[in-house]
Design an enzyme around this catalytic site. Structure first.
Site, PDB file in Angstrom:
ATOM      1  NE  ARG A  78     -24.022 -35.183   5.928  1.00 28.73           N
ATOM      2  CZ  ARG A  78     -23.784 -33.878   6.106  1.00 28.73           C
ATOM      3  NH1 ARG A  78     -24.712 -32.976   5.788  1.00 28.73           N
ATOM      4  NH2 ARG A  78     -22.638 -33.472   6.619  1.00 28.73           N
ATOM      5  CD  GLN A 102     -22.961 -26.381  10.339  1.00 28.24           C
ATOM      6  OE1 GLN A 102     -22.056 -25.606  10.040  1.00 28.24           O
ATOM      7  NE2 GLN A 102     -23.311 -27.403   9.579  1.00 28.24           N
ATOM      8  NE  ARG A 107     -26.735 -30.902  13.767  1.00 29.02           N
ATOM      9  CZ  ARG A 107     -25.944 -30.894  12.721  1.00 29.02           C
ATOM     10  NH1 ARG A 107     -26.358 -31.408  11.579  1.00 29.02           N
ATOM     11  NH2 ARG A 107     -24.740 -30.366  12.789  1.00 29.02           N
ATOM     12  CG  HIS A 189     -31.282 -30.132   7.508  1.00 30.70           C
ATOM     13  ND1 HIS A 189     -31.101 -30.685   6.258  1.00 30.70           N
ATOM     14  CD2 HIS A 189     -30.208 -29.319   7.712  1.00 30.70           C
ATOM     15  CE1 HIS A 189     -29.968 -30.242   5.746  1.00 30.70           C
ATOM     16  NE2 HIS A 189     -29.404 -29.408   6.599  1.00 30.70           N
ATOM     17  CG  ASP A 235     -26.407 -23.424   2.175  1.00 33.43           C
ATOM     18  OD1 ASP A 235     -27.602 -23.361   2.540  1.00 33.43           O
ATOM     19  OD2 ASP A 235     -25.446 -23.537   2.973  1.00 33.43           O
ATOM     20  CD  GLU A 296     -32.302 -27.588   4.841  1.00 34.72           C
ATOM     21  OE1 GLU A 296     -32.015 -26.879   5.835  1.00 34.72           O
ATOM     22  OE2 GLU A 296     -31.462 -27.936   3.987  1.00 34.72           O
TER      23      GLU A 296
END
Length: 320
Positions: A78, A102, A107, A189, A235, A296
């Site tokens: 995170r 997701q 990652r 990200h 978002d 991003e």
């Protein structure tokens, strides 16, 4: 005293080697860090090839990393700059990626450190390294069995992180190493650190089309002719009218903090969880959303298709 016509000349001093970038592998070979002679630094976790730190020469951190970020390889990190591939979010209606978690598996996979390269600047007094490039690789052979089963395609990724004196460049090369075509999405990200989200604005997205994933993820909107500000959970997926070569800038009050230029990454996602951060187990401190904004760069509108043997490349430069 006799004056000799041929006196021995003084020995020329051997020039000292120019300062070099220092690259280290630490934490049981799980992290790679680099420091330029001028003091700038970067750190990358091999799990996810996630950039967890980027500091200027004064030691000021440029990225936001959660105080509860999990760094042991059990889940995605995170904060910092995680990599999204081969799907952004989830895509239940896209057969090839419908079974993936997701943001895909890049990652949450362990990458290989491929090595470094440096460049020297003639403008510096000492001629030392002005940048260092770190390369990382991931292939289908290195995926977990679960990821191979969910996405059974042959691929190769090379991710490059270049630390400069006032910038950080990240780029990805994707190659189809199999015999059939497949599609993918990719995104970097980036969690950027700010002091106060209430005075942050993002320019370069004016009059651009966007999808608001909070209010209506189906319809397309057009942003107003003014910079984006954050006043609640955000978002959004923007397609900037200026294209990738036009910088997207993040300012705090009247001071520009970051400028982001993109190569072959047509979309820009702006994300801040606002008070919803309090319900995220790995997000800390709870008020940390006030000190970060995700801007991003990605290719996430539709799909990139690679035929057998084809390659795709995209990247970004974040400067300050």
């Amino acid at each position: 005293m006799v004056d000799r016509p041929k006196k021995p000349s003084a020995l020329s001093a051997t020039p000292a080697p120019a300062p070099q970038a220092q690259v280290n592998i630490s934490h049981s070979n799980s992290r790679v860090s680099a420091v330029l002679p001028s003091g700038e630094s970067v750190e990358i976790l091999l799990y996810g090839a996630t950039i967890t730190s980027w500091k200027d020469k004064a030691g000021e951190e440029k990225l936001w990393l959660s105080e509860k970020a999990v760094m042991d390889g059990s889940k995605a990190v995170r904060g910092g700059i995680p990599l999204v591939f081969p799907v952004f979010g989830t895509a239940p209606s896209h057969e090839a990626t419908s079974k993936l978690p997701q943001h895909g598996f890049a990652r949450t996979s362990t990458w290989e450190f491929l090595g470094k390269s440096t460049s020297e600047s003639s403008e510096t007094k000492d001629g030392g390294d002005s940048s260092v490039k770190l390369d990382f690789g991931l292939s289908s052979a290195e995926l977990s069995e679960a990821s191979k089963k969910a996405w059974p395609y042959s691929f190769g990724l090379i991710y490059s992180v270049t630390l400069g004196k006032d910038s950080l460049t990240t780029s990805m090369v994707v190659r189809n190493e199999g015999g059939e075509a497949w599609e993918f999405q990719a995104l970097m990200h980036s969690y950027l650190r700010v002091a106060d989200i209430s005075v942050v604005s993002v320019a370069g997205l004016e009059s651009s089309t966007y999808v608001d994933k909070v209010t209506n993820p189906i319809s397309t909107n057009t942003s107003p002719a003014e910079p984006v500000t954050i006043t609640g959970k955000t978002d959004r997926v923007y397609t900037p009218t200026g294209g990738p070569s036009t910088a997207v800038t993040v300012s705090e009050g009247s001071k520009k903090k970051f400028a982001i230029t993109r190569d072959n990454l047509n979309e820009v996602v702006v994300w801040n969880p606002w008070v919803d951060a309090k319900s995220m187990a790995d997000f800390a401190p709870a008020e940390g959303y006030r000190n970060m904004i995700c801007v991003e760069a990605g290719a996430v509108k539709g799909w990139q298709k690679l035929e057998a043997g084809e390659t795709w490349e995209g990247g970004q430069i974040i400067s300050y």
